[in-house]
Design an enzyme around this catalytic site. Sequence first.
Site, PDB file in Angstrom:
ATOM      1  N   GLY A   1       0.812  -1.211   0.000  1.00  0.00           N
ATOM      2  CA  GLY A   1       0.000   0.000   0.000  1.00  0.00           C
ATOM      3  C   GLY A   1       0.844   1.258   0.000  1.00  0.00           C
TER       4      GLY A   1
ATOM      5  N   LEU B   1      -5.639 -14.360   9.482  1.00  0.00           N
ATOM      6  CA  LEU B   1      -4.793 -14.307  10.675  1.00  0.00           C
ATOM      7  C   LEU B   1      -5.639 -14.122  11.930  1.00  0.00           C
ATOM      8  CD1 LEU B   1      -1.395 -12.504  10.989  1.00  0.00           C
ATOM      9  CD2 LEU B   1      -3.114 -12.170  12.755  1.00  0.00           C
TER      10      LEU B   1
ATOM     11  N   THR C   1     -10.043  -0.512   4.930  1.00  0.00           N
ATOM     12  CA  THR C   1     -10.172   0.941   4.984  1.00  0.00           C
ATOM     13  C   THR C   1     -11.338   1.486   4.167  1.00  0.00           C
ATOM     14  OG1 THR C   1      -8.571   1.067   3.181  1.00  0.00           O
ATOM     15  CG2 THR C   1      -7.717   1.275   5.421  1.00  0.00           C
TER      16      THR C   1
ATOM     17  N   TYR D   1      -1.230   2.031  12.762  1.00  0.00           N
ATOM     18  CA  TYR D   1      -1.726   3.245  12.119  1.00  0.00           C
ATOM     19  C   TYR D   1      -3.242   3.328  12.264  1.00  0.00           C
ATOM     20  CZ  TYR D   1       2.978   3.386  10.381  1.00  0.00           C
ATOM     21  OH  TYR D   1       4.349   3.422  10.331  1.00  0.00           O
TER      22      TYR D   1
ATOM     23  N   ASP E   1      -8.463   9.696  12.185  1.00  0.00           N
ATOM     24  CA  ASP E   1      -9.243  10.690  12.915  1.00  0.00           C
ATOM     25  C   ASP E   1     -10.725  10.319  12.972  1.00  0.00           C
ATOM     26  OD1 ASP E   1      -9.882  11.201  10.263  1.00  0.00           O
ATOM     27  OD2 ASP E   1      -9.663  13.379  10.414  1.00  0.00           O
TER      28      ASP E   1
ATOM     29  N   TYR F   1     -15.974   1.614  10.733  1.00  0.00           N
ATOM     30  CA  TYR F   1     -14.546   1.771  10.464  1.00  0.00           C
ATOM     31  C   TYR F   1     -13.843   2.429  11.650  1.00  0.00           C
ATOM     32  CZ  TYR F   1     -10.236   3.703   8.547  1.00  0.00           C
ATOM     33  OH  TYR F   1      -8.927   4.057   8.366  1.00  0.00           O
TER      34      TYR F   1
END
Length: 536
Positions: free
Chosen positions: A194, A230, A256, A293, A296, A319
């Site tokens: 990515g 996983l 995402t 990571y 906001d 999300y």
Amino acid sequence: MEPVPIVDSYVLTRPIFRDHRGAFSEAYSAAKSGARGEPNRSWKQVSISESVANVIRGIHVSKYGKFTSCLSGSLDDYVVDLREESPSYLQWFCLSMTADNGKQLYIPPGCGHAFLAGEKGCTILYLQEGTFDPPNETDVTLDDPVINIRWRVPEGVIPIISEKDKKAPKLVDLRPHLPISQFRKRVLIIGASGQVGNALTEEFSGYSCIGTFNTKQNNPCLMQCDMFELARMPSAAQLLLNSVLPDVVCICSAMTWVEGCEDDAIRAHAINSTAPGLIAAAAKELGAKVVYYSTDYVFDGTAGGPYTETDKTCPLNVYGKSKLEGEQRVLDAAPDALVLRTTGVYGPDKQSKNFICQLIKATTTGTTMKIPNDQFGCPTYNKDIAKATRLLFEAGAAGLFNVVGPDLYDRHAFALEAASILGLDAESFLAVSAEEMKLKANRPLKAGLDITKLSETLPNFKMRTLKDALADWAPEVNANTEATRSAASKKVWYAAQMFETATERCIQYSSVSITQAYQSADFAIVGGRKIREWSE
């Protein structure tokens, strides 16, 4: 056939059939090798090696390939890339093999091979593409500082090593022209395919980087890691980290697609929360630093951003909830972890997924975009995220940090500013309210993040403005402009903070072509232009 971070090397798992009489398995089948993507091999020698507990053998280098299987006991089997022309030169990979797990490892010609026998010793079967030829075999010392293999020798145990292996030369003595002569720390980048992962790989170029991909392998040195699988198999995190034995683990991989998270909350939480927590726990056990990571979107935007690290969280959508849970799981498992919140990521992107790439693509295909003018955030250059990551890691920082660009824009203003800098046709950007987008997932309107803590921790480092970042990236943006005209050959990916298209409602998790997306979309026609809706 499982790819590993050594070019041309791979792992196979042979089926083992057991019943009350015993077991049967095929060490190799020429008839089946093609079906599983493995080249047909011409074996010239078959060898068997037996070792007692805690024996280390290697590093041995042959001009022919080898295929190893564990017949009894267990071992850590290592392949080391010593081919100077290889993209994975000086990388190594460790495979935990047992008689029961059926794992097999192919060591390409010119690569080093070594292993550490387990607590009950081991018996190894070798299939060799050449015969043992002492004058043309090379040895490298087991503790070579450049290769820097991590041997998982049990505490208090002195490994058994032959005099021949003890006296093997260092790599720098065999190759005085080596560009480096001392050990490098190892970095595992989960999601290296990515845009943030790519930037991290470049930023950590002075380290030994191992990266993973899920569906898009844009680098032959990447190994596959499916975060959803996983999460469903907790031992997989430990197996992954044991194969790399890193000093730091950067968890970039995530689900995402905001609208998709609403449709499949179970998958979102598995990928964004459960899997990172398991990885953090495995990393902590190995003594590795963890970097996670986040976003906001952990805030609701009602109090008005930019938000600090200590402000109360209140995510509005699945999300944001899954990322907040991911933060908590990572910090619970590894209290010294770094959690970096960011937003609106853009920059060099091999997959052309981010918002700037989509702006260029839209203006070159005559597509008008609806962009909200009441949704605020801080666009962030991916190279700056990567540099902040490295500097924070090297400074020994821990905990929550906001890592975003210094500018606060509404989405439409962001598009106009980028268009002005890049010379794009801003008339194709149509300002609308977030409510008019009629998206399934609510977004924080007045978001953005405050970077005071980051600035105080790294006083000599500055996150770049949109203008400065695009000035740095502009040659690559312009170079890609012509390529965007061939929309059908490109792929659509919905990155964490990019502007999603309305057609995401009918696009599943795998990549689809722009042409397919357009065929499935509903378009309005305004002034002769196709209008496509965008939001974050």
